[in-house]
Design a protein around this motif. Structure first.
Motif, PDB file in Angstrom:
ATOM      1  N   HIS A   6       0.828  -1.197   0.000  1.00  0.00           N
ATOM      2  CA  HIS A   6       0.000   0.000   0.000  1.00  0.00           C
ATOM      3  C   HIS A   6       0.868   1.254   0.000  1.00  0.00           C
ATOM      4  N   PRO A   7       0.424   2.308  -0.709  1.00  0.00           N
ATOM      5  CA  PRO A   7       1.207   3.544  -0.748  1.00  0.00           C
ATOM      6  C   PRO A   7       1.228   4.241   0.606  1.00  0.00           C
ATOM      7  N   ASP A   8       2.216   5.086   0.797  1.00  0.00           N
ATOM      8  CA  ASP A   8       2.370   5.844   2.036  1.00  0.00           C
ATOM      9  C   ASP A   8       1.548   7.123   1.949  1.00  0.00           C
ATOM     10  N   TYR A   9       0.440   7.178   2.680  1.00  0.00           N
ATOM     11  CA  TYR A   9      -0.380   8.386   2.728  1.00  0.00           C
ATOM     12  C   TYR A   9       0.132   9.297   3.832  1.00  0.00           C
ATOM     13  N   HIS A  10       0.190  10.586   3.535  1.00  0.00           N
ATOM     14  CA  HIS A  10       0.648  11.569   4.504  1.00  0.00           C
ATOM     15  C   HIS A  10      -0.057  12.894   4.229  1.00  0.00           C
ATOM     16  N   ASP A  11       0.061  13.831   5.160  1.00  0.00           N
ATOM     17  CA  ASP A  11      -0.586  15.140   5.020  1.00  0.00           C
ATOM     18  C   ASP A  11       0.277  16.073   4.184  1.00  0.00           C
ATOM     19  N   ILE A  12      -0.363  16.759   3.217  1.00  0.00           N
ATOM     20  CA  ILE A  12       0.302  17.803   2.431  1.00  0.00           C
ATOM     21  C   ILE A  12      -0.587  19.035   2.443  1.00  0.00           C
ATOM     22  N   ASP A  13      -0.039  20.174   2.041  1.00  0.00           N
ATOM     23  CA  ASP A  13      -0.807  21.406   1.879  1.00  0.00           C
ATOM     24  C   ASP A  13      -1.059  21.610   0.394  1.00  0.00           C
ATOM     25  N   VAL A  14      -2.276  21.997   0.055  1.00  0.00           N
ATOM     26  CA  VAL A  14      -2.635  22.315  -1.326  1.00  0.00           C
ATOM     27  C   VAL A  14      -2.928  23.804  -1.383  1.00  0.00           C
ATOM     28  N   GLN A  15      -2.235  24.521  -2.292  1.00  0.00           N
ATOM     29  CA  GLN A  15      -2.413  25.962  -2.424  1.00  0.00           C
ATOM     30  C   GLN A  15      -3.160  26.254  -3.715  1.00  0.00           C
ATOM     31  N   LEU A  16      -4.307  26.926  -3.593  1.00  0.00           N
ATOM     32  CA  LEU A  16      -5.110  27.299  -4.752  1.00  0.00           C
ATOM     33  C   LEU A  16      -4.516  28.540  -5.410  1.00  0.00           C
ATOM     34  N   THR A  17      -5.057  28.908  -6.554  1.00  0.00           N
ATOM     35  CA  THR A  17      -4.530  30.041  -7.308  1.00  0.00           C
ATOM     36  C   THR A  17      -4.721  31.370  -6.587  1.00  0.00           C
ATOM     37  N   ASP A  18      -5.706  31.455  -5.694  1.00  0.00           N
ATOM     38  CA  ASP A  18      -5.915  32.708  -4.959  1.00  0.00           C
ATOM     39  C   ASP A  18      -5.091  32.776  -3.677  1.00  0.00           C
ATOM     40  N   GLY A  19      -4.284  31.743  -3.406  1.00  0.00           N
ATOM     41  CA  GLY A  19      -3.403  31.753  -2.255  1.00  0.00           C
ATOM     42  C   GLY A  19      -3.917  30.998  -1.043  1.00  0.00           C
ATOM     43  N   THR A  20      -5.186  30.624  -1.051  1.00  0.00           N
ATOM     44  CA  THR A  20      -5.705  29.869   0.082  1.00  0.00           C
ATOM     45  C   THR A  20      -5.118  28.460   0.083  1.00  0.00           C
ATOM     46  N   THR A  21      -4.932  27.916   1.267  1.00  0.00           N
ATOM     47  CA  THR A  21      -4.380  26.577   1.391  1.00  0.00           C
ATOM     48  C   THR A  21      -5.279  25.714   2.260  1.00  0.00           C
ATOM     49  N   TYR A  22      -5.188  24.425   2.043  1.00  0.00           N
ATOM     50  CA  TYR A  22      -5.867  23.476   2.902  1.00  0.00           C
ATOM     51  C   TYR A  22      -5.051  22.198   2.955  1.00  0.00           C
ATOM     52  N   LYS A  23      -5.286  21.398   3.961  1.00  0.00           N
ATOM     53  CA  LYS A  23      -4.552  20.148   4.142  1.00  0.00           C
ATOM     54  C   LYS A  23      -5.359  18.999   3.563  1.00  0.00           C
ATOM     55  N   MET A  24      -4.641  18.042   3.006  1.00  0.00           N
ATOM     56  CA  MET A  24      -5.271  16.824   2.525  1.00  0.00           C
ATOM     57  C   MET A  24      -4.280  15.681   2.647  1.00  0.00           C
ATOM     58  N   ARG A  25      -4.787  14.486   2.584  1.00  0.00           N
ATOM     59  CA  ARG A  25      -3.923  13.318   2.613  1.00  0.00           C
ATOM     60  C   ARG A  25      -3.669  12.876   1.182  1.00  0.00           C
ATOM     61  N   SER A  26      -2.414  12.526   0.900  1.00  0.00           N
ATOM     62  CA  SER A  26      -2.041  12.178  -0.462  1.00  0.00           C
ATOM     63  C   SER A  26      -0.799  11.294  -0.453  1.00  0.00           C
ATOM     64  N   THR A  27      -0.521  10.693  -1.596  1.00  0.00           N
ATOM     65  CA  THR A  27       0.725   9.952  -1.774  1.00  0.00           C
ATOM     66  C   THR A  27       1.751  10.823  -2.486  1.00  0.00           C
TER      67      THR A  27
END
Length: 74
Positions: A6-27
């Motif tokens: 199974h892949p290693d899932y971990h928390d990353i930050d995603v930054q939208l074009t307007d500068g807002t960010t949110y956390k999500m789990r991803s490989t």
């Protein structure tokens, strides 16, 4: 479940074009990395209704140069 398949899932930050960010789990990337989006639901023509050409790899400029003598407007 089988071990080590199974892949290693971990928390990353995603930054939208307007500068807002949110956390999500991803490989993608490493834990704590920031993924910066070029196109997101706030700028994508499917959601905004405004169409614009995005030339990230230079393909549009290459096309326009190749066919500039045919009278096409860029």
């Amino acid at each position: 479940m089988k071990n080590d398949i199974h892949p290693d899932y971990h928390d990353i930050d995603v930054q939208l074009t307007d500068g807002t960010t949110y956390k999500m789990r991803s490989t993608w990337g490493k834990p704590g990395d920031t993924m910066k989006l070029d196109i997101d639901p706030k700028t994508h023509p499917a959601w905004t209704g405004v169409h614009r050409l995005v030339d990230t790899g230079g393909q549009l400029a290459k096309f326009n140069k190749k066919f500039e003598d045919f009278g096409l407007k860029s």
